[in-house]
Every structure is written in structure tokens, then in C-alpha cells.
Scaffold this motif. Structure first.
Motif, PDB file in Angstrom:
ATOM      1  N   ALA A 113       0.830  -1.211   0.000  1.00  0.00           N
ATOM      2  CA  ALA A 113       0.000   0.000   0.000  1.00  0.00           C
ATOM      3  C   ALA A 113       0.860   1.255   0.000  1.00  0.00           C
ATOM      4  O   ALA A 113       0.536   2.255  -0.669  1.00  0.00           O
ATOM      5  N   GLU A 114       1.963   1.222   0.723  1.00  0.00           N
ATOM      6  CA  GLU A 114       2.884   2.357   0.719  1.00  0.00           C
ATOM      7  C   GLU A 114       3.481   2.575  -0.675  1.00  0.00           C
ATOM      8  O   GLU A 114       3.623   3.722  -1.128  1.00  0.00           O
ATOM      9  N   LEU A 115       3.830   1.482  -1.342  1.00  0.00           N
ATOM     10  CA  LEU A 115       4.356   1.602  -2.704  1.00  0.00           C
ATOM     11  C   LEU A 115       3.319   2.210  -3.632  1.00  0.00           C
ATOM     12  O   LEU A 115       3.647   3.049  -4.484  1.00  0.00           O
ATOM     13  N   ALA A 116       2.068   1.790  -3.497  1.00  0.00           N
ATOM     14  CA  ALA A 116       1.007   2.321  -4.357  1.00  0.00           C
ATOM     15  C   ALA A 116       0.782   3.804  -4.117  1.00  0.00           C
ATOM     16  O   ALA A 116       0.643   4.594  -5.064  1.00  0.00           O
ATOM     17  N   VAL A 117       0.758   4.205  -2.837  1.00  0.00           N
ATOM     18  CA  VAL A 117       0.542   5.610  -2.515  1.00  0.00           C
ATOM     19  C   VAL A 117       1.712   6.463  -3.001  1.00  0.00           C
ATOM     20  O   VAL A 117       1.507   7.543  -3.594  1.00  0.00           O
ATOM     21  N   LYS A 118       2.918   5.993  -2.772  1.00  0.00           N
ATOM     22  CA  LYS A 118       4.091   6.760  -3.214  1.00  0.00           C
ATOM     23  C   LYS A 118       4.123   6.863  -4.734  1.00  0.00           C
ATOM     24  O   LYS A 118       4.323   7.941  -5.291  1.00  0.00           O
ATOM     25  N   GLY A 119       3.932   5.739  -5.411  1.00  0.00           N
ATOM     26  CA  GLY A 119       4.002   5.747  -6.874  1.00  0.00           C
ATOM     27  C   GLY A 119       2.825   6.426  -7.533  1.00  0.00           C
ATOM     28  O   GLY A 119       2.968   7.044  -8.592  1.00  0.00           O
ATOM     29  N   GLY A 120       1.638   6.343  -6.904  1.00  0.00           N
ATOM     30  CA  GLY A 120       0.441   6.868  -7.539  1.00  0.00           C
ATOM     31  C   GLY A 120       0.082   8.286  -7.184  1.00  0.00           C
ATOM     32  O   GLY A 120      -0.520   8.996  -7.993  1.00  0.00           O
ATOM     33  N   PHE A 121       0.449   8.730  -5.970  1.00  0.00           N
ATOM     34  CA  PHE A 121      -0.046  10.016  -5.494  1.00  0.00           C
ATOM     35  C   PHE A 121       1.045  11.045  -5.217  1.00  0.00           C
ATOM     36  O   PHE A 121       0.763  12.242  -5.182  1.00  0.00           O
ATOM     37  N   GLU A 122       2.282  10.610  -4.988  1.00  0.00           N
ATOM     38  CA  GLU A 122       3.348  11.583  -4.842  1.00  0.00           C
ATOM     39  C   GLU A 122       3.458  12.380  -6.138  1.00  0.00           C
ATOM     40  O   GLU A 122       3.236  11.851  -7.223  1.00  0.00           O
ATOM     41  N   LEU A 123       3.784  13.641  -6.050  1.00  0.00           N
ATOM     42  CA  LEU A 123       3.815  14.553  -7.201  1.00  0.00           C
ATOM     43  C   LEU A 123       2.422  14.718  -7.812  1.00  0.00           C
ATOM     44  O   LEU A 123       2.265  15.038  -8.978  1.00  0.00           O
ATOM     45  N   THR A 124       1.386  14.459  -6.983  1.00  0.00           N
ATOM     46  CA  THR A 124      -0.017  14.574  -7.383  1.00  0.00           C
ATOM     47  C   THR A 124      -0.305  13.688  -8.603  1.00  0.00           C
ATOM     48  O   THR A 124      -1.139  14.026  -9.443  1.00  0.00           O
TER      49      THR A 124
END
Length: 497
Positions: free
Chosen positions: A273-284
Motif C-alpha cells: 500500500a505504501e508503494l502504491a501511494v508513493k508511486g500513484g499520489f506523490e507529485l499529485t
């Protein structure tokens, strides 16, 4: 409407001089967190400006290709020092112009300085080969030479680091450059040009023009002096460039992505889940390598979605300059409109919006381009939100029943830029690495991020797949190889000994 004289006006750099556009018009770069706040005023360049920049680069090439490689390295190193000296100012300007968090902006400016240093060193290692010859009187070898004028056209999402990784190897190998940045982020691009200019680049070696692609692209793509075009941006724009350039013009295109994260039943779901949030939502979500699909095994689907939505809802949305902000605004009104349209499309197609997806307009959000990061479940593989690049904070969760079907699902889109897997199984890691149709493959890492010393690029519709960016491999795009047969005349001796 009266002109705000407090807003600074910036010029083009052509042949070593900061000059206004021949057309006389300007445009404003605004803060996506507060759209009424003008960051700067820039030249709305026309074809005459682009042509003058190409011709200046053409004239400067003969002199720039001759200096010792160590001299070119010195300039890149000095420019890197200048970027780091202005780190805090430049990071704040980047955030004010593009919207990403201040922490991300600091990292990007620092990374750009590191890139200049990396290519200062790599430029000293350009060499050819010596080859055996059947004729003892002939010495056969190759030498690698610069191409000439390079057009560099870059996007707004990484508005200093992507230009740095294109311009630095071009200059290090003896080429000259015409640089046109995205119109949403011209100020931080100008700061890179300023640093290189102040570091001692001769006039005409690096030229800088701002404005729309429609008004400047002609000379940048078709002028006879332009020997190569390097572009990062949308697939649609890349296709147009590919159709426009001439046969003798080298092209490097890095385009869109629809990047999957595969989560297997043995994965650490908190980590996944952390990977998904970082990859999907970081940098909007505005990264070409961003995670836009999570392909999840059926038996852990519900548990993973619960963790993903919990982490998504906890993200702090706000002005990138504000302390604690994790998700900034989208970069411009067009991006906001695109993301909102895909949120509607996903629901119309029958997917379930289980988290986020609202446009934020109250209070501090009133003048910005804000939207909550969104998670869709019940996504079918044929849906548009599962196949088309959105370039925003939207994750489509796709449920599968077996590992090989997960790999098939990952591969059945038109794009092939980045892909990641979360698993503890070495055999399935190896299968994934071997069978993924993507230029960047990651194991237990987010789909985003790349090392400056490693090649970067995509497959399928994500790239021309001709020349890679980043790393030592990036130098190949800027060099041409010449094969030399160096013969000697028979030696006539004056004595018989």
C-alpha cells in the motif's frame, strides 16, 4: 487590463544575449495553488525567435566542439555549484510555479546539480575503438563526434531535472543546444540556463526560448541545422514530432505510461500500500512513471484495498509551500479538467470510487487546482481508466485470480514505461522481470524514481525505444560514429640493412 509592474519580465537567451521576443508579446506563469498569483512574465516567442536561436547554435558549434573535454566539464561543475548555492530560492520558485511540495522541489534541484556533475565526468570518457586489420599498412579505428545543434523540448512535471539530463550530456559531448521549456514552468528552466550561462558557456552554445509549441516548433524540428530532437511529453505530441522531423534528424522521445504495480498474495500488504501511494499520489500523480494501476490477487484484494484507502485518506493536501503538505495542486487548469473528466468516466463505466475524487474548492483551496487522490475498485481491464493515461492522482485497482493473468493484465495496454511487483517469491520475481513489456522494471519498489547513472526509457507507445536517457547510455544519442582507415605509404629505405 493594466500590466502589473511588480511582476518581473524574463527574456529569451539567444547568442549569449537576453532579448525580448521578436513578436513583442509575453505570457504569465501562475501559481497552481493560487491561480491569481503571477510568478513571472515570459516571452511569447514566435518562429523568428526559434530560428534565430537555431542559427546562433549552428554558428557556435564549430567553436564549442573544439575545446578540451576538461573545459566543458569545468563549466558543468561550476553550474552545479551555482544551482546548489541557490537551492532554497530555486526550490521555492519551482513549487510556486509547478505545485509540488517544497521537499520534492529541493530534491529535484539538488538532483539536477548532481546530474551536471555526473555528465561532467562521463564526458571525459568518450572514446572510440581500434580494430584489427588484415592489411598491416592500414590502421582501422572509430572516433565519436558531436552531432551539432540539438533541440531540447521538455515538460512541466520535472521542469529542471529532465532538462538537466538532456542538456548536460549534449553539452558534455560538444553539441550546442536550443532549449524550449513547457510554458507552465519557464522560471525554473530559466534558472538552469542562467547557471550554465554564468558558469562560462560561450555565446550561442545554449539558447533558450519560451512560448507555445505551436508558435516555435517549426524551426526547432525542421531547420536544416537541427541534427537531433529530444522530447519528453505526451504520446500525442511525440507522434506529431516523429511525423514532422526530417529523415536525417535523430529523434529521442520519452512519452506516456500506464504503469502497473502487481501485488501478489504473499506480499507485505502494508508495504504494498505504501508503494502504491508513493508511486500513484506523490507529485499529485503527475509522473510519467506514476502507478496508475494496481493489479491485485483475488485472495488479498479486500485487505489491500482497506489499507490503500486508509493511507490515501490520511494524505495532507495543500499548498506545496505549506509545512506538512504531502499532495499539492495539479499543475494547471487543463490537468484539473482532465482528471475530473476521468473520474466521471470511471464511474460511468461502472467502477466504484471508494476513496477521494472530489474537487476541493473551499477556503484555502478556492483558487487552486486541487482534487482528492482517488481509488477505484471493480475496474475491468477494458475500461478507459484502466487503459488510458490520466496523469493525475487516480489509481485503478484490477482484481485477478492467478499470477500469470496478472502479468498478462499488466502487459495488455499500449504503454510500457515502468512496472513493479510486490512479492517475496524469487521465482515469480524472475518471471515478472523476464516477461514484463516495460523499459523500467522494479521489485518491491515504487514504479517512480530512477538512478541518474542507469538508463531510462520505455517500450511500446511509451518511447521511440531508439536511445535511452540517463546514465552512460544517454551519451549515445548525442554522438555519431566515424570509421577511419588510416593507411601508410610503403617505406623506402636508403640502405640495404
Amino acid at each position: 487590463m493594466p500590466v502589473d509592474t511588480a511582476v518581473q519580465t524574463y527574456h529569451n537567451l539567444i547568442n549569449g544575449e537576453w532579448v525580448p521576443s521578436a513578436g513583442g508579446a509575453t505570457f504569465e506563469s501562475c501559481n497552481p495553488a493560487r491561480s491569481s498569483e503571477v510568478v513571472g512574465r515570459f516571452q511569447a516567442s514566435v518562429e523568428a525567435d526559434a530560428r534565430a536561436a537555431v542559427e546562433a547554435a549552428q554558428q557556435a558549434f564549430a567553436g564549442w566542439r573544439r575545446p578540451a573535454p576538461s573545459r566543458r566539464a569545468e563549466i558543468l561543475l561550476q553550474a552545479a555549484d551555482l544551482l546548489e548555492a541557490g537551492l532554497e530560492q530555486y526550490a521555492q520558485e519551482l513549487t510556486a510555479e509547478e505545485g509540488k511540495t517544497l521537499a520534492s522541489s529541493r530534491m529535484e534541484v539538488k538532483r539536477s546539480a548532481q546530474t551536471l556533475r555526473y555528465y561532467a565526468t562521463e564526458g571525459l570518457n568518450v572514446s572510440g575503438d581500434t580494430l584489427p586489420s588484415d592489411d598491416p599498412t592500414v590502421f582501422v579505428y572509430t572516433k565519436r563526434e558531436p552531432l551539432g545543434v540539438i533541440s531540447v523540448i521538455t515538460p512541466w512535471n520535472f521542469p529542471i531535472s529532465i532538462p538537466a539530463r538532456k542538456i548536460a550530456p549534449a553539452l558534455a559531448t560538444g553539441n550546442t543546444v536550443v532549449f524550449k521549456p513547457a510554458s507552465d514552468t519557464p522560471l525554473i528552466a530559466l534558472r538552469l540556463v542562467e547557471a550554465l550561462h554564468k558558469a562560462g558557456l560561450p555565446a550561442g552554445v545554449l539558447n533558450f526560448v519560451t512560448g507555445s509549441a505551436a508558435d516555435t516548433a517549426g524551426p526547432l524540428l525542421t531547420h536544416p541545422a537541427v541534427r537531433a530532437v529530444t522530447f519528453t511529453g505526451s504520446t500525442r505530441a511525440g507522434e506529431q514530432i516523429h511525423r514532422t522531423v526530417g529523415l536525417s534528424t535523430r529523434v529521442q522521445l520519452e512519452l506516456g505510461g500506464k504503469n502497473p504495480l502487481l501485488v501478489l498474495e504473499d506480499a507485505d500488504l502494508d508495504h504494498a500500500a505504501e508503494l502504491a501511494v508513493k508511486g500513484g499520489f506523490e507529485l499529485t500523480g503527475q509522473a510519467c512513471t506514476g502507478t496508475s494501476r494496481v493489479i491485485i490477487m483475488d485472495e488479498v484484494h479486500d485487505a489491500f484495498v482497506a489499507k490503500l484507502t486508509e493511507k490515501t485518506k490520511a494524505l495532507r493536501i495543500g499548498d506545496g509551500l505549506a509545512p506538512g503538505t504531502e499532495i499539492g495542486p495539479l499543475a494547471n487548469a487543463r490537468q484539473l479538467e482532465t482528471v475530473l473528466s476521468y473520474l466521471d468516466i470511471g464511474q460511468q463505466e461502472g467502477a466504484q470510487l471508494v476513496s477521494g475524487g472530489r474537487q476541493l474548492t473551499d477556503g484555502e483551496y478556492g483558487q487552486g487546482y486541487y482534487v482528492e487522490p482517488a481509488v477505484f475498485t471493480g475496474v475491468k481491464r477494458e475500461m478507459r481508466i484502466a487503459r488510458e493515461e490520466i496523469f493525475g492522482p487516480v489509481i485503478a485497482v484490477i482484481r485477478v485470480k492467478c499470477f500469470k493473468d496478472a502479468v498478462r493484465a499488466a502487459n495488455e495496454v499500449d504503454y510500457g514505461l515502468s512496472a513493479a511487483i510486490c512479492t517475496a517469491d524469487p521465482d515469480r520475481m524472475s518471471y515478472f522481470i523476464d516477461h514484463m513489456e516495460a523499459g523500467v522494471v522494479k521489485v518491491n519498489r515504487p514504479t517512480t524514481g530512477n538512478s541518474m547513472n542507469a538508463p531510462f526509457g520505455g517500450m511500446k507507445m511509451s518511447s521511440t525505444a531508439t536511445y535511452r536517457e540517463s546514465g552512460r547510455a544517454a551519451l549515445e544519442f548525442y554522438l555519431q560514429e566515424k570509421t577511419v582507415y588510416h593507411g601508410s605509404q610503403p617505406i623506402r629505405f636508403c640502405c640495404s640493412n
